[in-house]
Design an enzyme around this catalytic site. Structure first.
Site, PDB file in Angstrom:
ATOM      1  CE  LYS A 149      -1.965  -1.292   3.760  1.00  0.00           C
ATOM      2  NZ  LYS A 149      -2.836  -1.466   4.947  1.00  0.00           N
ATOM      3  CB  THR A 156      -6.522   9.103   6.651  1.00  0.00           C
ATOM      4  OG1 THR A 156      -5.450   9.381   7.578  1.00  0.00           O
ATOM      5  CG2 THR A 156      -6.582  10.198   5.598  1.00  0.00           C
ATOM      6  N   GLY A 216      -8.254   4.542  10.171  1.00  0.00           N
ATOM      7  CA  GLY A 216      -8.938   3.300   9.838  1.00  0.00           C
ATOM      8  C   GLY A 216      -8.892   2.891   8.389  1.00  0.00           C
ATOM      9  CB  THR A 217      -7.279   4.286   5.335  1.00  0.00           C
ATOM     10  OG1 THR A 217      -6.004   4.470   5.955  1.00  0.00           O
ATOM     11  CG2 THR A 217      -7.996   5.608   5.260  1.00  0.00           C
ATOM     12  N   GLY A 218      -6.483   1.491   6.624  1.00  0.00           N
ATOM     13  CA  GLY A 218      -5.887   0.168   6.429  1.00  0.00           C
ATOM     14  C   GLY A 218      -6.832  -0.943   6.822  1.00  0.00           C
ATOM     15  CB  CYS A 219      -9.029  -1.375   9.779  1.00  0.00           C
ATOM     16  SG  CYS A 219      -7.825  -1.208  11.103  1.00  0.00           S
TER      17      CYS A 219
END
Length: 271
Positions: A181, A214, A216-219
């Site tokens: 990512k 932003t 929590g974007t990875g979760c």
């Protein structure tokens, strides 16, 4: 252990920590599953006291408790996809890895959650080694951020070519596919991701959303991939659809609290 027959509707399981602020962790995962019309189930690994300003306390659950939660869901309801998030320590990682291998958890999406997007290491070296040796070979797809990819590949990542090289090297650890990512990258590479499945090396890019909210974007991304896999999408479609979902959710991120707000998981309702 007897594994239940599939549910009449798709079911996804998140094995992750609780975010009391509701922006990341199982709260973000369950909202993402619901948005995709997938029934969400959960196994908590830890409880955090956190808000938009940061984390003030973390309490781990016993590894036996995590395994029992997973078993309760799989034995009765059945799952079509699973994602792991914050596993927190070596004991939990080892226990989840053993269980995943024994019962063949399907469509396993592993968000390694080793290092934050700012470069802060979140779990110790022993836990990282167990994750790399025991859990990664079971993953359908691994979704490391820039700094996690650097640890797993041993490469410094500054360019698109570095991301591509890292994805191919991480693939050699035994994962079926890897998505490096680019949320932590700078300039034109911000938000550019690289997907490698052993045959195809794809560069994925959507429009850049200028927002500081932003959290929590990875979760959310890994949960959306799991939801789409549970719906029967192929891997590449699942990843692209998930990335589009996160991008739109960022466009409707929530300006709440005094720090970094979360993405807008239910953006159709807040447009």
């Amino acid at each position: 252990m007897t594994v239940s027959l599939p549910s009449p509707i798709p079911v996804a399981l998140t094995i992750a920590g609780s975010d009391s602020g509701g922006g990341a962790g199982i709260q973000a995962d369950l909202r993402t599953f619901a948005f995709h019309r997938v029934h969400g189930t959960s196994a908590l690994t830890c409880i955090t006291a956190q808000n938009t300003l940061g984390v003030s306390r973390v309490d781990a659950l016993p590894a036996e408790s995590v395994v029992s939660q997973v078993a309760a869901v799989v034995e009765d309801i059945g799952v079509q996809a699973v994602k792991t998030g914050m596993l927190l320590n070596q004991e939990i990682i080892a226990a989840v890895s053993k269980q995943a291998a024994e019962i063949h958890l399907p469509n396993l999406v592993v968000d390694p959650v080793m290092v934050s997007r700012t470069g802060a290491q979140l779990i110790d070296d022993e836990a990282i080694a167990t994750l790399q040796n025991d859990l990664l070979p079971l993953a359908t797809i691994l979704t490391p951020n820039r700094y996690e990819a650097e640890i797993l590949s041993g490469l410094e990542i500054k360019t698109l070519e570095d991301m591509q090289a890292a994805a191919q090297k991480i693939f050699q650890l035994g994962v079926k596919s890897v998505l490096v990512k680019g949320g932590g990258m700078e300039g034109e590479l911000r938000g550019v991701d690289v997907l490698f499945d052993g045959d195809r090396l794809d560069t994925l890019q959507t429009s850049t959303v200028n927002t500081t909210d932003t959290h929590g974007t990875g979760c959310t991304l890994s949960a959306a991939i799991a939801a789409n896999l549970a719906l029967g999408k192929d891997l590449h479609s699942a990843v692209r659809l998930a990335k589009d979902y996160v991008t739109t959710a960022l466009s409707y991120s929530l300006r709440i609290g005094k720090g970094q707000g979360p993405v807008g998981h239910f953006f159709p309702l807040i447009r």
